[in-house]
Every structure is written in C-alpha cells, then in structure tokens.
Design an enzyme around this catalytic site. Structure first.
Site, PDB file in Angstrom:
ATOM      1  CD  GLU A   1      -2.666  -1.436   2.379  1.00 17.58           C
ATOM      2  OE1 GLU A   1      -3.824  -1.149   2.597  1.00 17.58           O
ATOM      3  OE2 GLU A   1      -1.964  -2.067   3.190  1.00 17.58           O
TER       4      GLU A   1
ATOM      5  CG  LEU B   1      18.062  -0.683  -3.515  1.00 17.54           C
ATOM      6  CD1 LEU B   1      17.790  -2.153  -3.250  1.00 17.54           C
ATOM      7  CD2 LEU B   1      19.173  -0.534  -4.548  1.00 17.54           C
TER       8      LEU B   1
ATOM      9  CD  GLU C   1      23.126  -8.452  -4.030  1.00 15.04           C
ATOM     10  OE1 GLU C   1      22.886  -7.991  -2.907  1.00 15.04           O
ATOM     11  OE2 GLU C   1      24.251  -8.461  -4.560  1.00 15.04           O
TER      12      GLU C   1
ATOM     13  CE  LYS D   1      13.659  -4.132  -1.720  1.00 15.82           C
ATOM     14  NZ  LYS D   1      13.871  -3.895  -0.344  1.00 15.82           N
TER      15      LYS D   1
ATOM     16  CG  ASP E   1      10.456  -7.479   4.052  1.00 18.59           C
ATOM     17  OD1 ASP E   1      10.881  -6.302   4.173  1.00 18.59           O
ATOM     18  OD2 ASP E   1       9.253  -7.760   4.060  1.00 18.59           O
TER      19      ASP E   1
ATOM     20  CE1 TYR F   1      22.493  -3.505   1.735  1.00 24.68           C
ATOM     21  CE2 TYR F   1      21.173  -5.332   2.578  1.00 24.68           C
ATOM     22  CZ  TYR F   1      21.442  -3.976   2.517  1.00 24.68           C
ATOM     23  OH  TYR F   1      20.688  -3.094   3.226  1.00 24.68           O
TER      24      TYR F   1
ATOM     25  CE  LYS G   1      23.038  -4.716  -4.338  1.00 25.55           C
ATOM     26  NZ  LYS G   1      23.606  -5.217  -3.091  1.00 25.55           N
TER      27      LYS G   1
ATOM     28  CE  LYS H   1      10.041  -3.167  -2.509  1.00 22.97           C
ATOM     29  NZ  LYS H   1       8.954  -2.512  -1.904  1.00 22.97           N
TER      30      LYS H   1
ATOM     31  CB  CYS I   1     -24.899 -25.047  17.896  1.00 22.37           C
ATOM     32  SG  CYS I   1     -24.727 -25.386  16.140  1.00 22.37           S
TER      33      CYS I   1
ATOM     34  CB  CYS J   1     -28.757 -27.191  15.727  1.00 25.32           C
ATOM     35  SG  CYS J   1     -27.500 -27.712  16.904  1.00 25.32           S
TER      36      CYS J   1
ATOM     37  CB  CYS K   1     -22.540 -28.242  17.972  1.00 21.43           C
ATOM     38  SG  CYS K   1     -24.236 -28.819  17.847  1.00 21.43           S
TER      39      CYS K   1
ATOM     40  CB  CYS L   1     -25.840 -30.087  14.441  1.00 13.21           C
ATOM     41  SG  CYS L   1     -25.182 -28.477  13.981  1.00 13.21           S
TER      42      CYS L   1
HETATM   43  S1  IVH Z   1      21.593  -2.747  -1.809  1.00 14.43           S
HETATM   44  C1  IVH Z   1      23.057   1.345  -2.543  1.00 14.43           C
HETATM   45  N1  IVH Z   1      20.942  -5.272  -1.588  1.00 14.43           N
HETATM   46  O1  IVH Z   1      16.302  -2.880   0.556  1.00 14.43           O
HETATM   47  C2  IVH Z   1      22.244   0.124  -2.492  1.00 14.43           C
HETATM   48  N2  IVH Z   1      19.628  -3.678  -0.421  1.00 14.43           N
HETATM   49  O2  IVH Z   1      14.386  -0.995  -0.537  1.00 14.43           O
HETATM   50  C3  IVH Z   1      21.781  -0.163  -1.154  1.00 14.43           C
HETATM   51  N3  IVH Z   1      17.839  -4.642   0.918  1.00 14.43           N
HETATM   52  O3  IVH Z   1      17.833  -0.040   1.884  1.00 14.43           O
HETATM   53  C4  IVH Z   1      20.977  -1.346  -0.982  1.00 14.43           C
HETATM   54  N4  IVH Z   1      18.274  -6.744   0.451  1.00 14.43           N
HETATM   55  O4  IVH Z   1      17.715  -2.191   3.357  1.00 14.43           O
HETATM   56  C5  IVH Z   1      20.657  -4.015  -1.229  1.00 14.43           C
HETATM   57  N5  IVH Z   1      20.515  -7.542  -1.453  1.00 14.43           N
HETATM   58  C6  IVH Z   1      20.217  -6.292  -1.104  1.00 14.43           C
HETATM   59  C7  IVH Z   1      19.166  -5.994  -0.221  1.00 14.43           C
HETATM   60  C8  IVH Z   1      18.892  -4.652   0.085  1.00 14.43           C
HETATM   61  C9  IVH Z   1      17.507  -5.928   1.133  1.00 14.43           C
HETATM   62  C10 IVH Z   1      17.147  -3.485   1.515  1.00 14.43           C
HETATM   63  C11 IVH Z   1      18.052  -2.406   2.023  1.00 14.43           C
HETATM   64  C12 IVH Z   1      17.675  -1.219   1.202  1.00 14.43           C
HETATM   65  C13 IVH Z   1      16.263  -1.516   0.870  1.00 14.43           C
HETATM   66  C14 IVH Z   1      15.744  -0.714  -0.307  1.00 14.43           C
END
Ligand code: IVH
Length: 748
Positions: A46, A94, A122, A124, A126, A257, A321, A345, A439, A442, A458, A464
């Site tokens: 959101e 990013l 790589e 991402k 969370d 990373y 990257k 994403k 219930c 019933c 129940c 029932c």
């Molecule tokens: S690189 C200059 N690599 O995602 C680049 N970030 O939404 C800096 N994150 O601030 C980030 N996995 O907290 C990079 N493999 C990954 C990541 C990663 C998670 C997070 C990080 C960043 C955020 C951006």
C-alpha cells in the site's frame, strides 16, 4: 487518477498540486511510522502504491519534486532512544521495478550508458538496513540507516547478533582494511518469527487468565503483548531495544550486501567485495548470481518468485546490481538511490483490510470455529474474504476486535491468516468478540471438545444441520465416495431444503435411498456465491428455485447424474467408505491401512482394540476412536441402511497385481503424462508401496513430471534416484531394482 481537466491546464496543475500535497503528507506519515516507530499502519504494497502515485505526479509536474518531498528522502527521523551517528558515506535506498517492463526499461538505460555491464542478481531480504563500521578489523559501531546520512547508534544491540563478527579474520588474499563500512540487512528467519509470536500468544493466554483473576479482585489489568505483524517488524522491534540484553534474547541474523566508506580496500567488482567480506568472516549471501543477459536476470527473478518460501528469511523481491565498480561509478546515484541497482518487487503477501465481523462455523466433527469476515482484499494473487481464528483464546491472544483494521498474510502456504490489529488505527468504535454459548445453526449448548479443552463443539452430532451438511460434503467428496454431481450446494439442498419441510436426508444413512421422487420437490434459496447472502427477486422476496427439477417439473441433469453416480459409488473401494464415516482421527492414511489389513468393514468393527492398534499407520488413539464410533447406535444404523441399499463392504484384493513395492517410499511431483496424481499414488499403494508428500533421506524414489517444483531440487540435493514417467512405469511393472537402472539421480 484520471480527471476531465487537461493536466497542462492551470486547473489541471492546481488539482495535481492539491493531490500532491495530500499524498506527500500521507507518504511522509507512513515513512515515519515505518522507519522511526517500527509501527507501520499500512502494508509495504500500500505504501509503494502511494509512493508510485506521488512519483507519477512529480514526473508529470517536475516543479512539485522539491527537496522536502518524501520521494527524495531515504529513511525516517530518528527516535530519541538512541544517540545519533553520522555515516561516513550515506546509505542510499533503491528504486523499485514492479514488473518486467520496469526492469527492461532500467536495463535499457543502463546498457545505453555502459554496454559492457554484467548484472549481479541477489535476493532482497525483508529486514532493516544496518551499517557496521570496522576500524583495523575491530567492530566499533553498528547503526541503523536513519535518514541515510545519520542513523541511530545501536552498537551494543548489533554485538548480540551471532552472525556479526566482533573482529574481522585477516588473510593473505584480503588483508583487513584500516577502515571499512559494511552494509547489510538484519532480519529474523520466518521460523524464529513464528516461534516468537507463538511464545507471545502463549504469554497472552497466561496474562488473560491472570487478568480474569485480577478483575475479580478489582486489580489493574496487565496489557497483552502485541503480535508482530511480520518478520521485518519483529526484527526492527528486537534490534531497537533500549536494553541490548533484550535484543540478545531474539534470534536475529544478518546478511551483508555492500560496502560504504573504506580505506585500504578497493574492490573492482561488487562480487569481489563479497568474496572479501566472506573471507573476513562476514555473513554474505549464498544466493547471488552473476549473469550477462537480461533474460538470465528475468529467469533469476522468476526462479525466486516460485521459491520465495524455500529461503529461511522473507524476501520481498530481487535486487539487480551492476557488478563492475567502474560501471557503478559511471552510472552514479541520485540523492536517494543508485542508478546502478534496482529492486524488483514481488507482489505482496501481506496487506491490511477491515475485519468487519467474527462469525462462528460448525464443522463436521462439531467443532465451533470463529472466523474473520474481511473486507475482500487481494493477497499473493487471490482474493481473501474469510480467515479462520481457530478458537476464542486465539481471538483474544491476537488482540483483534470487530471493526479493527487488521494485517492479513498468506505466507508460505495458501491459507490466509489474520496476524493482528494495526495498532494506532483504532477509532474507538471497535467491539470485542464474544464466543456464543449455543450452536449458531441448531441452538444446542456448546461444550468443550474434551475436558479442559478450549475448543468448543456442538454435541448434536446426528442432526445439527451444519455437522450433517459438512459430513455429507466430506463423504461425497474427492477423498471418499467422489460423487460427481453432489457438491457442497447439493449437500446443503439435501439436508436443509426450503421445501419439503422434512429434508430427504435425516442423516447420511439415507444417502443411498435417494430416489427421483425425493429429489424433485427440493427447493432452495439462491445465495450469492461471494457473500453467502440470499438473492432477492424484483419484489424483494428471497429467490427460491427447484434444485433438481426444471420449470416443467422434469428432472434436471444434476438429478439423473447424481442418482447414476450414487449407484456406481455403492461398489467403491473400501478405504473410501471408511474414510467417509467421519471417525475422529481417521483420515485417508488410516482408512487405507484398515481397509488393506482387514479387507472388510465388518471385520474392522469386529476387531479388538489392540488388534486395530497393531496395524501399521493406526495406533491406539485411532483404534479407540474406531471402537467409540461403532458403539454409537445411530452410527451402526447408518451402516445397516447402506448395507440394505446394496453398498459393498468388502474389498477384493487387486487381482493380478504383484506386491512388488513393499518397503518402497515414493514422492510424486509435477504432472505425469497419462496419470492423474491420485491414480499414480494408488498404483504405488496397491503394490504395497507408500506415497509421501515430502522428500527426505528415507525416500526411495522421486517421480518427476512436468513443472516439478522444489521437491525435485531437494531430491537432486540429497542424491536420490529420480524417475521420469517411463521410469515410473518400470517401477510399477518390474519393481525397485529395475527402476534403479532407469533412474536419473546421483544414486542411479
Ligand atoms: S543494496 C546502494 N541489496 O532494501 C544500495 N539492499 O528498498 C543499497 N535490501 O535499503 C541497498 N536486500 O535495506 C541491497 N541484497 C540487497 C538488499 C537490500 C535488502 C534493503 C536495504 C535497502 C532496501 C531498499
């Protein structure tokens, strides 16, 4: 949002400016709640949608993109709990790609400027970004990202994370640099997150019980512990504890990373930096991959979308990257994000919505289960409207009230779950759920499932309407009699018709006595499949239709089909009948075991409890349940009615089939040409083999069809023998040794 006013007219600009102001305030509020307070009130998706709308407005009207717009900011304000520290080099964020088109556009921009670039893909993670500073190999500071320039000093907390070395390992290849900033993500694994919330839920049960006592004594109530909505919030909440001893109790991990400011270390590639970081003992990822073609980037994105739950932590996408540092420099960065990286994403698995009501359903065993009625919302690709809340203690422990805004997740499997309320979104109009004492279908008084059990049931098992309907739906469903033409609505029509006043089925004993005469008069109220509410006619009356007869009173196709299929079902396999009796604890596995062992329904019920318990796959709990079921007179009546109607209770041993798979366990994955999943499993079982749902070292063969999924990977990893459809035919025909010859795994 589209408007009738042209965007470049003065009115168009004014409306854009007003919307921008609103949106910017909204985005800013959520940014602070997320970054500074660890208490977001909307889901990431959101938030992303609001941010995207804001960016689109700024693309259309660049004058709106001012320095203080949230589109230009990186993190959030700092809390007052920790000292502020300046990062030696800013931590950037990013830019996002929300689909293939965004990714392609980014790659196009990149390769126009640096045609020889290599991509580094790589995961991402969370979690939350942390900056570690090492001086001469010694960890001197850990800091949150903060606003990107200044973060919060959380050094004592970071030191409690087992993955984070307090001193870097020096080595010949990569001597420890004089100064180094290392960037990475601190996260909580999904299993630790689930354990943490389960512990909190258990603590809440204790608090609630103590509170009941305290209320009697007029003492102040103790507050319930809030549930963490997701691993990211749990990680943030755990890391930003004032007392680092609290952080130490939480199972936090870290993956690094990137590097920031450095002296004495000049990598030429991002991947080389990872090799150095790993050599120094820092936790790098095991999942990165260097590729040259955009198609390979897309394949990586796809691969981890499918396997997003095979990784120990949550991932919300993939980060792509550019590997060469010189190319990174050439591409440069904006104040917010580098141009040499992008975050792809994935669609969200967690959203927020309104919990409009909590209702109670009664299942086939009589269990009364509260469930949440939600404002319909899309989660991980499907619409969610209901979610189970298990029992009244779970409702209380989750701390949800009717009317709350709630977090809904669909992580891991397909079952949606209400995680908890969105704190800070209450209006005061919410109300507490009270478990009914009777219930809902019933009216019989609910009782505990067994003594001291929190789950209620129940006790009116035979009549029932809810229990009968659910039992009938199970009995006629795929894992029992498999009667085409007798779906859930038909089961309701046969047990709760509007007319005739007496339903044709008083209980499931009457199933095989159904006749066309009994079916034709059945009338039902038409319900909306989405809401379950009755549909109305033009006069506002409930809409009523004949279920099995057409306008002329003649049988519809569903009626003839139902009767024909019922006739066929009389000679179905024995295990399907055993399974369909709704005996507590007896599912398809125990039903098969009993049917195979005794080959006759009467023999099963005539057997002593110990004899039943001795059957492989049965055991004492199931044996006792089988005996108890049969002691109930109306249960025995069901069997007698079925017998009189001609249902066959014996099973002829499958003729001409050799029991050549005794001791062989198979896992079947993907679609096998020429076989249904059930048919393939049955073919293994009639030969004495077992079929399991998960791959382990004990698996003898993994049978792999098209689109096999992660079970195939696991089989390869464990070096198990793998069979394709031909190998499977060989296994059935000639047994395990012959199949080994055709296997394609390491062991083959
Ligand atoms: S690189 C200059 N690599 O995602 C680049 N970030 O939404 C800096 N994150 O601030 C980030 N996995 O907290 C990079 N493999 C990954 C990541 C990663 C998670 C997070 C990080 C960043 C955020 C951006």
């Amino acid at each position: 949002m589209k408007s009738d006013v042209a965007a470049d007219s003065p009115e168009g600009f004014e409306s854009a400016r007003v919307r921008h102001e609103e949106l910017a305030a909204e985005v800013e509020r959520h940014r602070q709640l997320y970054n500074r307070d660890d208490a977001p009130v909307v889901s990431d998706a959101e938030y992303d949608a609001l941010m995207r709308e804001l960016m689109a407005l700024e693309d259309e009207h660049p004058v709106l993109r001012t320095q203080d717009s949230p589109t230009q900011a990186v993190g959030g304000d700092l809390s007052e709990l920790f000292a502020a520290v300046e990062h030696a080099e800013p931590l950037l964020s990013l830019d996002n790609a929300f689909g293939e088109a965004d990714l392609t556009a980014w790659a196009h921009r990149v390769t126009t400027e640096v045609p020889d670039a290599t991509y580094l893909c790589e995961l991402k993670i969370d979690g939350l970004a942390v900056n570690l500073t090492y001086e001469n190999g010694v960890l001197v500071r850990g800091a949150t990202r903060g606003d990107g320039r200044t973060g919060e000093d959380i050094t004592p907390n970071v030191r409690t994370i087992a993955d984070v070395p307090h001193r870097l390992k020096d080595n010949d290849r990569y001597p420890v640099p004089e100064f180094l900033e290392v960037r990475g993500e601190v996260y909580m694994s999904t299993s630790s997150f689930e354990r943490l919330n389960a512990d909190r839920m258990a603590d809440n049960e204790r608090i609630a019980t103590a509170n009941a006592e305290r209320a009697k004594e007029g003492k102040r109530q103790q507050k319930l512990l809030p549930m963490y909505a997701n691993p990211r919030n749990a990680a943030a909440g755990s890391l930003r504890q004032k007392d680092a001893a609290e952080t130490a109790k939480r199972a936090l991990s870290m993956t690094v990373y990137g590097v920031g400011a450095r002296r004495g270390f000049e990598p030429t590639r991002q991947s080389e930096a990872y090799a150095a970081l790993a050599a120094w003992g820092l936790p790098t990822s095991a999942y990165w991959k260097r590729v040259s073609a955009l198609d390979d980037v897309k394949a990586y994105v796809e691969q981890y979308h499918e396997r997003r739950h095979d990784v120990v932590h949550e991932i919300d996408g993939v980060v792509v990257k550019i590997d060469e540092i010189v190319n990174q420099r050439r591409l440069g960065s904006t104040t917010r994000a580098p141009r040499w990286a992008i975050a792809y994403k994935y669609p969200p698995e967690e959203v927020t919505t309104r919990l409009t009501n909590i209702l109670v359903s009664v299942g086939r065993t009589g269990r009364a289960t509260p469930y949440a009625v939600l404002e319909p919302v899309r989660v991980a690709g499907s619409e969610v409207e209901f979610a189970t809340l298990h029992n009244q203690d779970v409702v209380r422990a989750k701390g949800v009230l009717i009317g709350d805004r709630v977090v809904v997740r669909k992580a891991g499997d397909v079952i949606p779950e209400v995680v908890g309320p969105v704190d800070g979104a209450r209006t005061g109009d919410e109300r507490e759920f009270v478990m009914p004492s009777n219930c809902p279908e019933c009216g019989t008084g609910l009782r505990p499932m067994s003594e001291g059990d929190v789950d209620l049931r129940c006790p009116n098992a035979r009549s029932c309407p809810a229990q009968l309907r659910e039992r009938l739906a199970y009995l006629t469903g795929r894992s029992c009699l498999d009667i085409d033409g007798l779906g859930y609505v038909a089961c309701a029509a046969l047990t709760q018709p509007l007319e005739p006043a007496m339903p044709p089925l008083a209980d499931e004993g009457d199933l095989f006595d159904l006749t066309m005469e009994k079916l034709l008069p059945i009338k039902v109220v038409v319900r909306d499949p989405d809401t379950g509410l009755p549909r109305k006619t033009e006069d506002g009356e409930e809409k009523v239709v004949s279920f099995f007869a057409n306008d002329r009173g003649e049988p519809k196709e569903n009626a003839t089909k139902l009767l024909a299929n019922l006739e066929k079902a009389k000679s179905t396999q024995l295990w399907r009948i055993v399974n369909g009796l709704s005996i507590r604890h007896v599912g398809p596995v125990a039903a098969r075991a009993l049917a195979t062992e005794f080959g006759d329904l009467d023999a099963i019920f005539a057997a002593e409890e110990e004899r039943l318990a001795a059957v492989d796959g049965v055991g004492s709990t199931i044996a006792a349940a089988v005996r108890q079921w049969h002691e109930e007179p109306w249960h025995r009546e069901i069997l007698e009615k079925w017998r009189a109607a001609g249902v066959v209770f014996t099973e002829e041993p499958a003729e001409g089939v050799a029991k050549n798979l005794i001791g062989v366990t198979t896992v079947i994955t993907g679609s096998l040409e020429g076989w249904t999943r059930d048919g393939a499993a049955e073919a293994v079982r009639v030969r004495g083999g077992k079929v399991s749902g998960s791959v382990s070292k004990k698996t003898s063969f993994v049978v792999v069809g098209d689109s096999p999924g992660s079970k195939y990977d696991k089989a390869v990893k464990l070096g198990l023998p793998i069979l394709d459809v031909d190998g499977f035919a060989e296994l059935l025909e000639n047994g395990p040794e012959a199949a080994m010859e055709k296997s394609i795994g390491d062991a083959g």
